[in-house]
Design a protein around this motif. Structure first.
Motif, short mmCIF file in Angstrom:
data_model
loop_
_atom_site.label_atom_id
_atom_site.label_comp_id
_atom_site.label_asym_id
_atom_site.label_seq_id
_atom_site.Cartn_x
_atom_site.Cartn_y
_atom_site.Cartn_z
N GLY A 1 77.96 -30.75 10.81
CA GLY A 1 76.93 -31.74 11.09
C GLY A 1 75.52 -31.22 11.05
O GLY A 1 74.60 -31.90 11.50
N ASP B 1 73.28 -34.06 6.92
CA ASP B 1 74.03 -35.27 6.60
C ASP B 1 74.19 -35.48 5.11
O ASP B 1 75.02 -36.27 4.68
CB ASP B 1 73.32 -36.50 7.20
CG ASP B 1 73.41 -36.53 8.71
OD1 ASP B 1 74.40 -36.01 9.26
OD2 ASP B 1 72.48 -37.06 9.36
N ALA C 1 77.08 -39.75 13.19
CA ALA C 1 77.47 -39.01 14.39
C ALA C 1 78.46 -39.82 15.23
O ALA C 1 79.45 -39.28 15.73
CB ALA C 1 76.23 -38.67 15.21
N THR D 1 81.80 -39.79 13.59
CA THR D 1 82.40 -38.46 13.76
C THR D 1 83.05 -38.32 15.13
O THR D 1 84.16 -37.78 15.26
CB THR D 1 81.32 -37.37 13.57
OG1 THR D 1 80.76 -37.48 12.26
CG2 THR D 1 81.91 -35.98 13.76
N TYR E 1 69.22 -33.72 16.04
CA TYR E 1 70.07 -32.58 16.38
C TYR E 1 69.26 -31.64 17.28
O TYR E 1 68.22 -31.14 16.86
CB TYR E 1 70.48 -31.86 15.10
CG TYR E 1 71.79 -31.09 15.17
CD1 TYR E 1 71.93 -30.00 16.04
CD2 TYR E 1 72.87 -31.43 14.38
CE1 TYR E 1 73.11 -29.30 16.11
CE2 TYR E 1 74.07 -30.73 14.44
CZ TYR E 1 74.18 -29.66 15.30
OH TYR E 1 75.37 -28.96 15.37
N SER F 1 68.58 -37.21 12.20
CA SER F 1 69.96 -37.19 11.77
C SER F 1 70.56 -38.58 11.93
O SER F 1 70.07 -39.39 12.74
CB SER F 1 70.77 -36.17 12.58
OG SER F 1 70.28 -34.85 12.38
N GLN G 1 76.84 -33.94 18.36
CA GLN G 1 77.02 -35.25 17.76
C GLN G 1 76.77 -36.37 18.79
O GLN G 1 76.27 -37.44 18.44
CB GLN G 1 78.43 -35.37 17.18
CG GLN G 1 78.71 -34.41 16.04
CD GLN G 1 77.70 -34.52 14.92
OE1 GLN G 1 77.54 -35.57 14.31
NE2 GLN G 1 77.01 -33.43 14.65
#
Length: 307
Positions: A242, A245, A127, A130, A70, A122, A61
């Motif tokens: 993750g 999304d 992220a 998170t 990612y 992503s 993340q």
């Protein structure tokens, strides 16, 4: 171009091949709860891999927050552990009778797999949020642990005197499944539905062992429900880590593996191939017409008339 993918296009799926027959022996071992002992080596390895999976997913993340992508290696590792976990669950639920392999990688002939499509990009914002929620939760957890350690003697005296009796440990909130906290919070509706679906799947799992014991097969309708439960929960877990999304659908249906399944049971004898039509604008060559036969010898002249 579509702005939103349909549920049939969800980028995480479980390939589950329906077995035409099931093992009566494994069913008998399941009835007596002995199947769990056969999976102890997997449970030990997965306990360690699960910790590494969570750490890698959290570190990923940070990378996504800065790069918007990612990392492929981290993605494959998190998916690989999820694949291993899913195969063990499928075997435990009798969706197939092949002992799961000890590997993070796909096995072509194994009747179960997790299939994913790695996103090209992503969400950086998701992220970052998170990470923030995860850090705040970690700090809060440390504070609670420190507070409990400081007040251990007070809590013990309250319990001994009977004036107060409260088990802080057993009443602490727990989260089912793995993943990152923010995504787990977002997935709470799924966890609620999966709780009740899981009860139904558990009842079917118990009943179907006796069915397999007598008829040697997992009834297709029951099998579809249990396989759908595994597919649904796997998608939610992938979202919680993750890997994707997009919010998972409330669905049992396959997406990436539509049309796949157990090998066909059609007869194996060869059949003549069907005739193929000629390509558009072309014609197949045909045999030339037969050459005309050469003319035969002329007929003899008629005899002269008699005198």
């Amino acid at each position: 171009e579509r702005s939103m993918m349909s549920p049939s296009d969800y980028p995480v799926d479980v390939r589950a091949d329906y077995p035409e027959t099931s093992s009566r022996g494994w069913a008998a071992l399941t009835i007596f709860w002995l199947k769990f002992f056969a999976l102890i080596p997997h449970f030990v390895v997965l306990a360690l891999l699960g910790i590494a999976q969570w750490v890698v997913a959290l570190v990923a993340q940070f990378v996504v927050a800065f790069k918007g992508e990612y990392p492929p290696g981290m993605y494959e590792f998190v998916v690989g552990v999820l694949r291993w976990q899913t195969r063990v669950i499928m075997f435990l639920l009798s969706l197939n009778d092949r002992y799961p392999p000890f590997t993070l990688h796909p096995v072509g002939d194994y009747p179960g797999d997790v299939v994913t499509q790695r996103p090209a990009r992503s969400s950086r914002g998701y992220a970052a949020a998170t990470i923030v929620v995860q850090i705040v939760a970690f700090v809060a957890l440390v504070w609670v642990v420190v507070w409990l350690l400081r007040h251990t003697s007070t809590i013990a005296s309250w319990s001994a005197s009977g004036s107060e009796s409260y088990d802080y440990w057993s009443n602490a909130p727990t989260w089912s499944g793995g993943g990152l906290l923010l995504r787990q919070l977002a997935a709470i509706p799924h966890y609620i539905v999966l709780f009740f679906v899981g009860i139904a799947a558990f009842v079917l799992w118990v009943v179907v062992q006796w069915v397999i014991l007598f008829v040697g097969r997992f009834p297709r309708g029951m099998w579809d429900l249990v396989a759908g439960y595994v597919r649904w929960s796997t998608r939610v877990t992938a979202y919680a880590f993750g890997l994707v999304d997009r919010y998972p659908p409330f669905a049992f249906d396959p997406s990436l593996t539509t049309g796949t399944g157990a090998p066909s049971t059609a007869p194996s004898w060869p059949t003549a191939p069907p005739p193929s039509p000629a390509p558009t604008g072309e014609s197949w060559p045909t045999a030339p017409p037969p050459a005309p036969r050469p003319p035969g010898p002329p007929p003899p002249p008629p005899p002269p008339p008699g005198d």
